[in-house]
Design a protein around this motif. Sequence first.
Motif, mmCIF file in Angstrom:
data_model
loop_
_atom_site.group_PDB
_atom_site.id
_atom_site.type_symbol
_atom_site.label_atom_id
_atom_site.label_comp_id
_atom_site.label_asym_id
_atom_site.label_seq_id
_atom_site.Cartn_x
_atom_site.Cartn_y
_atom_site.Cartn_z
ATOM 1 N N GLY A 197 8.857 -6.116 15.230
ATOM 2 C CA GLY A 197 8.173 -5.072 14.183
ATOM 3 C C GLY A 197 6.648 -5.553 14.152
ATOM 4 N N ASN A 198 5.937 -4.168 13.841
ATOM 5 C CA ASN A 198 4.518 -4.405 13.210
ATOM 6 C C ASN A 198 4.463 -3.546 12.311
ATOM 7 O OD1 ASN A 198 1.779 -3.290 13.524
ATOM 8 N ND2 ASN A 198 0.926 -5.077 14.460
ATOM 9 N N MET A 199 4.448 -3.558 11.107
ATOM 10 C CA MET A 199 3.540 -2.914 9.906
ATOM 11 C C MET A 199 2.468 -2.594 10.093
ATOM 12 S SD MET A 199 4.632 -2.265 6.350
ATOM 13 C CE MET A 199 3.045 -2.807 5.495
ATOM 14 N N CYS A 200 2.629 -1.160 10.341
ATOM 15 C CA CYS A 200 1.277 -0.707 10.499
ATOM 16 C C CYS A 200 0.378 -0.507 8.598
ATOM 17 C CB CYS A 200 0.342 0.643 11.122
ATOM 18 S SG CYS A 200 -0.879 1.278 11.702
ATOM 19 N N ARG A 201 -0.150 -0.816 8.060
ATOM 20 C CA ARG A 201 -0.463 -0.949 6.351
ATOM 21 C C ARG A 201 -1.040 0.662 6.308
ATOM 22 N NH1 ARG A 201 -1.572 0.412 1.102
ATOM 23 N NH2 ARG A 201 -1.026 -0.954 -0.103
ATOM 24 N N CYS A 202 -0.697 1.628 5.974
ATOM 25 C CA CYS A 202 -1.128 3.119 5.719
ATOM 26 C C CYS A 202 -2.039 3.231 4.860
ATOM 27 C CB CYS A 202 -0.160 4.044 6.337
ATOM 28 S SG CYS A 202 -1.035 5.665 6.702
ATOM 29 N N PHE A 203 -2.748 4.275 4.455
ATOM 30 C CA PHE A 203 -3.236 4.453 3.234
ATOM 31 C C PHE A 203 -4.070 5.854 3.458
ATOM 32 C CE2 PHE A 203 -5.581 1.522 5.676
ATOM 33 C CZ PHE A 203 -7.215 2.197 5.764
ATOM 34 N N ALA A 204 -4.268 6.346 2.342
ATOM 35 C CA ALA A 204 -5.185 7.712 2.157
ATOM 36 C C ALA A 204 -5.739 7.549 1.013
ATOM 37 C CB ALA A 204 -4.334 8.793 2.524
ATOM 38 N N ASN A 205 -6.889 8.156 0.730
ATOM 39 C CA ASN A 205 -7.335 7.753 -1.084
ATOM 40 C C ASN A 205 -8.357 9.307 -1.024
ATOM 41 O OD1 ASN A 205 -9.909 7.560 0.941
ATOM 42 N ND2 ASN A 205 -11.391 6.256 -0.663
ATOM 43 N N ILE A 206 -8.323 10.118 -0.137
ATOM 44 C CA ILE A 206 -9.550 10.696 -0.344
ATOM 45 C C ILE A 206 -8.621 12.088 -0.450
ATOM 46 C CG2 ILE A 206 -11.554 10.153 -0.373
ATOM 47 C CD1 ILE A 206 -11.705 11.675 2.203
ATOM 48 N N VAL A 207 -8.006 12.762 0.552
ATOM 49 C CA VAL A 207 -7.268 13.886 -0.171
ATOM 50 C C VAL A 207 -6.155 13.565 0.774
ATOM 51 C CG1 VAL A 207 -7.482 15.851 0.675
ATOM 52 C CG2 VAL A 207 -9.207 15.645 1.264
ATOM 53 N N TYR B 70 -1.724 14.288 -0.733
ATOM 54 C CA TYR B 70 -0.022 14.159 -2.320
ATOM 55 C C TYR B 70 -0.732 13.518 -3.252
ATOM 56 C CZ TYR B 70 4.304 15.146 -3.886
ATOM 57 O OH TYR B 70 5.554 15.592 -4.602
ATOM 58 N N GLU B 71 -1.173 13.805 -4.345
ATOM 59 C CA GLU B 71 -1.996 13.410 -5.296
ATOM 60 C C GLU B 71 -0.583 11.666 -5.424
ATOM 61 O OE1 GLU B 71 -1.964 15.769 -9.389
ATOM 62 O OE2 GLU B 71 -2.911 13.502 -9.830
ATOM 63 N N LYS B 72 0.591 11.381 -5.676
ATOM 64 C CA LYS B 72 1.258 10.735 -6.216
ATOM 65 C C LYS B 72 0.789 9.365 -4.698
ATOM 66 C CE LYS B 72 3.076 10.531 -9.346
ATOM 67 N NZ LYS B 72 3.082 9.892 -10.641
ATOM 68 N N PHE B 73 0.483 10.127 -3.360
ATOM 69 C CA PHE B 73 0.111 8.566 -2.498
ATOM 70 C C PHE B 73 -0.566 8.613 -2.303
ATOM 71 C CE2 PHE B 73 4.309 11.152 -0.867
ATOM 72 C CZ PHE B 73 5.020 10.222 -1.995
ATOM 73 N N ARG B 74 -2.029 8.732 -3.566
ATOM 74 C CA ARG B 74 -3.318 8.355 -3.171
ATOM 75 C C ARG B 74 -4.275 7.918 -4.237
ATOM 76 N NH1 ARG B 74 -6.533 12.818 -5.262
ATOM 77 N NH2 ARG B 74 -5.121 15.072 -4.581
ATOM 78 N N GLU B 75 -3.031 7.247 -5.387
ATOM 79 C CA GLU B 75 -3.675 6.556 -6.441
ATOM 80 C C GLU B 75 -4.246 5.131 -6.084
ATOM 81 O OE1 GLU B 75 -0.783 7.567 -8.907
ATOM 82 O OE2 GLU B 75 -0.974 9.716 -9.170
ATOM 83 N N GLU B 76 -4.505 4.797 -4.856
ATOM 84 C CA GLU B 76 -4.564 3.228 -4.972
ATOM 85 C C GLU B 76 -6.105 3.617 -4.395
ATOM 86 O OE1 GLU B 76 -1.511 0.864 -2.287
ATOM 87 O OE2 GLU B 76 -1.902 2.082 -0.893
ATOM 88 N N ASP B 77 -7.114 2.425 -4.817
ATOM 89 C CA ASP B 77 -7.990 2.706 -4.847
ATOM 90 C C ASP B 77 -8.976 1.333 -3.429
ATOM 91 O OD1 ASP B 77 -8.281 -0.044 -5.751
ATOM 92 O OD2 ASP B 77 -9.363 0.653 -7.686
ATOM 93 N N GLN B 78 -9.906 2.133 -3.119
ATOM 94 C CA GLN B 78 -10.046 0.817 -1.871
ATOM 95 C C GLN B 78 -10.341 -0.218 -1.635
ATOM 96 O OE1 GLN B 78 -14.128 0.477 -0.172
ATOM 97 N NE2 GLN B 78 -14.130 2.939 -0.094
ATOM 98 N N ASP B 79 -10.058 -0.988 -2.867
ATOM 99 C CA ASP B 79 -9.875 -2.428 -3.148
ATOM 100 C C ASP B 79 -8.232 -3.286 -3.418
ATOM 101 O OD1 ASP B 79 -12.220 -2.935 -3.372
ATOM 102 O OD2 ASP B 79 -12.688 -3.170 -5.626
#
Length: 452
Positions: free
Chosen positions: A154-164, A166-175
């Motif tokens: 298994g390879n987990m591709c750690r995914c993220f969004a930070n600007i646009v 669904y609100e709940k899924f972009r609450e993470e900041d860059q750091d």
Amino acid sequence: MIGMNTLFRNPWIVTMNDDFEMIRNGYVYVVEDKISEVGSDPMRMAQLSLEADSVIDAADKILMPGMVSAHTHLFQTFMRGLADDLELYPWLSTQVWPFSELMTEEDFYYAGLIGCLENLKTGATSCIDQHYIFTSLNNGDHIFEAMRDSGIRGNMCRCFANIVYYEKFREEDQDRILDDIKRLHSQWAGTENGRLSLSVGPLNPWGVSPDLFQKSKQLSKDLGVKFQVHTAEDQDVVTKTAAMYDGMRNLEFFDSLGILDEDTQLAHAIWLDDHEMEILEKRRCQPIHCPVANAYLADGVARVPEMLKMGLPVALGTDGPGSNNAQDMLGTLKYTALMHKNHNLNAHIISNKDVLTMATRNGAVAMGMDGQMGQIVPGMKADIILVDWKKPHIAPVHHPESALVNNANGNDVDTVMVNGEIVVRNKKSTKIDEIALIDECQKRIEYIKSKM
Ligand SMILES: [Zn+2]
């Protein structure tokens, strides 16, 4: 089991070696986690039968390298069939996102586990799981635990969004995002005898800031891992991105950021114009083709035959079970071939060999294991599947490669070995109680649905 030597006796071998060789009534000898010998000499096979700790009679089976599903979202097993007949954006915003938000940390483990099991039982010995729900930082660890317990590579591709997004899924900041990638990498990559690995996955061109695109690409280089992003999945994505960035199309935008190279994987890559095809050829990115999901969401048809002509190692994926609704890589082979033949009105635009190469050798490239697996050749990792061909929907067989692409489906997978360990035997997981798992998952989705 690690430390065991296993002999597969008398299979029909689709080697996927450089000569695309088939071996009838051959043998494959596995020592620990690697293929040690491949041949067809009956005397040698008899001798190895005495030496092996375990002998598997494969006379009725086609033996091939385990396949790689190079793009999926395992957690979506919990929402397959939740709502059909929708296009990408309404499907995400009214179904996938609200449901995902209600999933607990433990739900991600169970959703991941049933997804890994489905992958294994339908012929994928490896998968790249682009996981993008981080309502808790532990969610990623639970996906890794599911990979660990199922026995999949298994390879987990750690995914993220930070600007646009669904609100709940972009609450993470860059750091938080970059730190978590580093933490997951140090904690999980290379564990389970090298079976688990990590890659870096910005979600899509419109959800991630240019700055974070560049920082995360740099981090992927520092860690020596792959970088995977959804690209030009439908026309809406192209329009959205162009509106944000001076009319640039997806690959023009990525190229302007300097993030395209051979370690960058483009999931879907459907709506590319001629200029973007030139960029692709120049930068040598790896397209990940997910034809069933593309058709399910009516996204369009990627220019795969042209990409193959450019010599790019196009890999195959199922995409998430939310938009497929299965994880059946054997079934995906046929769909891939048919889609391009029909779309181009050309029956020889893509061959059985092309399709199998995408699923095996190019999949190995996607996993960062180019030349280490994806072929039945001595020295390669022992990731192997046996497909039962003595069935009325497959037999009689003229060419095993044709039977695999055009006849077999995931239910015909009989035995699966990953890293030298048998993880599926006689169509059953050797590691997980399947019925108990299914009952647990059913209970969990009914509870989540009741909260929606
Ligand atoms: Zn996807």
